[in-house]
Design an enzyme around this catalytic site. Structure first.
Site, PDB file in Angstrom:
ATOM      1  N   ASN A 149       0.871  -1.178   0.000  1.00 50.27           N
ATOM      2  CA  ASN A 149       0.000   0.000   0.000  1.00 50.27           C
ATOM      3  C   ASN A 149       0.908   1.228   0.000  1.00 50.27           C
ATOM      4  O   ASN A 149       1.491   1.570   1.023  1.00 50.27           O
ATOM      5  CB  ASN A 149      -0.887  -0.008   1.251  1.00 50.27           C
ATOM      6  CG  ASN A 149      -1.718   1.267   1.367  1.00 50.27           C
ATOM      7  OD1 ASN A 149      -1.658   2.143   0.498  1.00 50.27           O
ATOM      8  ND2 ASN A 149      -2.475   1.374   2.438  1.00 50.27           N
TER       9      ASN A 149
ATOM     10  N   ASN B 111      -9.418  -2.105  -1.123  1.00 44.91           N
ATOM     11  CA  ASN B 111      -9.965  -3.404  -1.565  1.00 44.91           C
ATOM     12  C   ASN B 111      -9.347  -3.962  -2.856  1.00 44.91           C
ATOM     13  O   ASN B 111      -9.802  -4.980  -3.366  1.00 44.91           O
ATOM     14  CB  ASN B 111     -11.499  -3.367  -1.711  1.00 44.91           C
ATOM     15  CG  ASN B 111     -12.145  -3.402  -0.346  1.00 44.91           C
ATOM     16  OD1 ASN B 111     -11.611  -4.018   0.580  1.00 44.91           O
ATOM     17  ND2 ASN B 111     -13.262  -2.735  -0.206  1.00 44.91           N
TER      18      ASN B 111
ATOM     19  N   GLY C 211       2.210  -2.817   4.587  1.00 46.44           N
ATOM     20  CA  GLY C 211       1.279  -1.732   4.895  1.00 46.44           C
ATOM     21  C   GLY C 211       0.830  -1.879   6.325  1.00 46.44           C
ATOM     22  O   GLY C 211       1.529  -2.491   7.143  1.00 46.44           O
TER      23      GLY C 211
ATOM     24  N   ASP D 240      -2.492  -2.560   9.343  1.00 47.33           N
ATOM     25  CA  ASP D 240      -3.423  -3.637   9.682  1.00 47.33           C
ATOM     26  C   ASP D 240      -4.588  -3.703   8.694  1.00 47.33           C
ATOM     27  O   ASP D 240      -5.146  -4.772   8.458  1.00 47.33           O
ATOM     28  CB  ASP D 240      -3.961  -3.431  11.106  1.00 47.33           C
ATOM     29  CG  ASP D 240      -2.854  -3.585  12.140  1.00 47.33           C
ATOM     30  OD1 ASP D 240      -1.850  -4.251  11.838  1.00 47.33           O
ATOM     31  OD2 ASP D 240      -2.992  -3.025  13.236  1.00 47.33           O
TER      32      ASP D 240
ATOM     33  N   GLY E 264       2.534   0.374   8.215  1.00 48.28           N
ATOM     34  CA  GLY E 264       1.350   1.227   8.401  1.00 48.28           C
ATOM     35  C   GLY E 264       1.517   2.104   9.618  1.00 48.28           C
ATOM     36  O   GLY E 264       2.618   2.271  10.128  1.00 48.28           O
TER      37      GLY E 264
ATOM     38  N   ARG F 299      -4.080  12.451  15.296  1.00 47.40           N
ATOM     39  CA  ARG F 299      -5.542  12.508  15.373  1.00 47.40           C
ATOM     40  C   ARG F 299      -6.089  11.574  16.462  1.00 47.40           C
ATOM     41  O   ARG F 299      -7.134  11.845  17.034  1.00 47.40           O
ATOM     42  CB  ARG F 299      -6.165  12.187  14.016  1.00 47.40           C
ATOM     43  CG  ARG F 299      -6.006  10.754  13.538  1.00 47.40           C
ATOM     44  CD  ARG F 299      -6.574  10.609  12.124  1.00 47.40           C
ATOM     45  NE  ARG F 299      -6.543   9.250  11.589  1.00 47.40           N
ATOM     46  CZ  ARG F 299      -5.530   8.712  10.954  1.00 47.40           C
ATOM     47  NH1 ARG F 299      -4.426   9.415  10.787  1.00 47.40           N
ATOM     48  NH2 ARG F 299      -5.596   7.478  10.488  1.00 47.40           N
TER      49      ARG F 299
END
Ligand SMILES: Nc1ncnc2c1ncn2[C@@H]1O[C@H](COP(=O)(O)OP(=O)(O)OP(=O)(O)O)[C@@H](O)[C@H]1O
Length: 568
Positions: free
Chosen positions: A185, A222, A246, A248, A291, A362
């Protein structure tokens, strides 16, 4: 600087060497992993050897070599036990070191630049007569790395004979992956997934004999899942591993794709929460944690270190992991191999989506906002204990808040009529947390789940009823600082059970039915239908090894150093 033999400085001695014979090529190799066991030397198998000799097919391969510092050594490779022994010869005392075949990443006729035990690039600096063994080892409690052993043979052809036979043997180790797909990713974490793969993982893959891999950069959410579901059957059945580079979320796509495909091909009903006949996918999963949270990889390897994950994929280590399926109205809606939480944690995730622009900060910002709002949800948790849990919820669970539909329906039913779940609790919840695995995250470095393992066949279900804001802050602080184990020690009233299936339904009439945090992704709850959670013990396999089984290499090797080959 390391003393390496160069093309110019070495001259080939004459000598008749047995050539690599067809009959000496190994058939498929089964490596017996005997982690943690003291490995017995194999020196009893040979007395005196002048040059490479293969006793019998599947017998012992023996050669005399020099180390880089010109000390004479004997190498024995016992093909029955798959052990290597490096002996220092011509000394009064016996000094030797033993390695298992499954620790051998590769052998090369040239050296590879290593930095801190990680191959730096794929350039092999070829030399004559020297064979370079690259063994993997556990450097400390968490990290795995590669170490080099250089052995100078008497002749080039003898070296090549060893190179060929060992490479052929490694290629045939059954547990090593031969064909994998790597999904990257490019936007995962800090957007560095591709570079992380190229710098820390690909060099290991390139060195591994017989490993073919292809790389797919995902283009949308996806993409990976659809790619697995739509892959031609021939390609799918030739694969033996799927690797996510990437977070989880990307790993969950691979997990869902592979599980759904396997059940579809086997004609299994995935929607029924009571079906316990799901089929294990034929592939293993690898994760390179590139990630933001990397919780699954941190739990399985106890570190999110990239080379450690790469080593486990390359040497084909294996551990089995539990999986939880989530159903609603008799439909499979999600699959989890990590943690599922409701209440405060679910709301933090939902709130954090609005502040994506802030990056990883965040979560702290949303945690603050959610703590001020202090959400409490009223609902019913029903569950069935695993046989491993010895506590009796009947004596420990506080009384249900009245009116409780479940209590009433149980009163009206005869005592021997079966219930889908053995126990229930109708309460106001601050947290409902279910961990499939211990769940190590940057926020819970000691693991959130008190007593669960990665493949122990139980889910840990923790129910925390209404607590004050202040108590909730204390609860989260303790979980983060000391881990779930300490939390349980400090508060014995915590309702934690080891379960195999459970469900949750919120009461109607509340302003909000609440949200779930499922492996870091949002799952919306509805008032109409309960969510049902079913455990599938050890349904999937990871490229990973139970760390507790292998002792780290002692760091005091300098004291024990006998030569550049024997230093353990
Ligand atoms: N190329 C892509 N573009 C956009 N989204 C993608 C892409 N590839 C994967 N995704 C989706 O992005 C989500 C997050 O990805 P991933 O888990 O790899 O990274 P992350 O930084 O850890 O994310 P998170 O913010 O969830 O922690 C996944 O659910 C995945 O479905």
């Amino acid at each position: 600087m390391k003393d390496r033999p160069s093309e110019e400085s070495t001259s080939e001695k004459s000598g008749k060497v047995t050539s690599a014979r067809e009959s000496s090529q190994p058939s498929e190799v089964e490596v017996l992993i005997r982690d943690g066991e003291a490995v017995r030397g194999i020196s009893h198998l040979t007395q005196s050897v002048e040059r490479t000799r293969l006793d019998t097919e599947g017998g012992v391969l023996v050669a005399e070599v020099d180390s880089l510092s010109h000390k004479r050594h004997r190498i024995l490779f016992d093909r029955n036990t798959n052990l290597f022994e490096f002996q220092l010869i011509g000394q009064e005392n016996h000094h030797s070191v033993v390695y298992r075949l499954d620790e051998l990443l590769c052998v090369q006729n040239g050296f590879v630049k290593l930095k801190g035990g990680v191959p730096q690039n794929n350039k092999i600096n070829t030399t004559i007569k020297t064979l370079y063994f690259y063994f993997v080892y556990r450097k400390n409690k968490h990290l795995w790395r590669v170490r080099e052993i250089a052995a100078i043979f008497d002749t080039n052809s003898e070296r090549d004979y060893w190179l060929n036979i060992l490479t052929a043997t490694l290629t045939k180790i059954r547990s090593r992956p031969k064909n994998i797909i790597v999904y990257i990713n490019p936007f995962g974490g800090k957007g560095k997934a591709k570079k992380i793969f190229q710098d820390n993982v690909e060099p290991f893959f390139r060195l591994t004999p017989g490993l073919k891999y292809s790389v797919l950069m995902t283009e949308r959410a996806n993409h990976a899942r659809d790619h697995i579901l739509e892959m031609e059957a021939e390609k799918w059945y030739h694969l033996d591993g799927l690797v996510s580079v990437g977070g989880d979320g990307l790993f969950n796509e691979l997990l869902s794709g592979a599980l759904l495909r396997t059940q579809r091909d086997a004609g299994r009903d995935v929607d029924n929460p009571n079906s316990d006949g799901l089929v294990t996918p034929h592939i293993r999963f690898g994760i390179i944690g590139a990630g933001s949270a990397n919780s699954i990889v941190s739990t399985v390897h106890e570190t999110s270190d990239y080379p450690t994950a790469a080593v486990h994929i390359a040497i084909g280590s294996e551990c089995n992991v539990d999986v939880c399926t989530v159903h609603q109205a008799n439909k499979l809606i999600r699959i989890s191999a990590n943690a599922i939480s409701y209440g405060w944690l679910g709301d933090v995730l939902r709130d954090s989506e609005t502040y994506r622009c802030l990056g990883p900060v965040r979560y702290q910002w949303s945690a603050l906002r959610t703590t001020i709002r202090h959400p409490i949800y009223r609902g019913t948790v029903k569950f069935t204990l695993s046989h491993k849990d010895t506590s009796d919820p009947q004596t420990k669970l506080p009384k249900c808040i009245e009116p409780c539909k479940e209590c009433e329906s149980r009163k009206t039913q005869s005592s021997d009529s079966p219930h889908q779940y053995d126990y229930h609790w109708h309460a106001e919840f601050t947290h409902v947390i279910c961990c499939v695995i211990p769940t190590v995250t940057p926020f819970t470095p000691h693991g959130l789940a008190p007593f669960t393992g990665i493949g122990d066949g139980t889910l840990d279900l923790a129910m925390v009823s209404r607590v004050s804001r202040c108590q909730n802050i204390q609860f989260m602080r303790r979980a983060a600082m000391y881990g779930g184990k300490e939390l349980y020690k400090l508060d014995r009233t915590l309702n934690v059970y080891r379960v195999i299936k459970w469900s949750y339904q919120p009461d109607e009439g509340q302003p909000d039915p609440g949200t779930w945090n499922l492996d870091g992704e949002i799952l919306e709850q509805t008032f109409e239908e309960p969510l049902q959670f079913a455990l599938h013990p050890q349904l999937i396999s990871f490229f990973g090894r139970d760390a507790a089984q292998i002792k780290p290499t002692k760091s005091s090797f300098i004291k024990k150093r006998k030569s550049s080959i024997i230093y353990q």
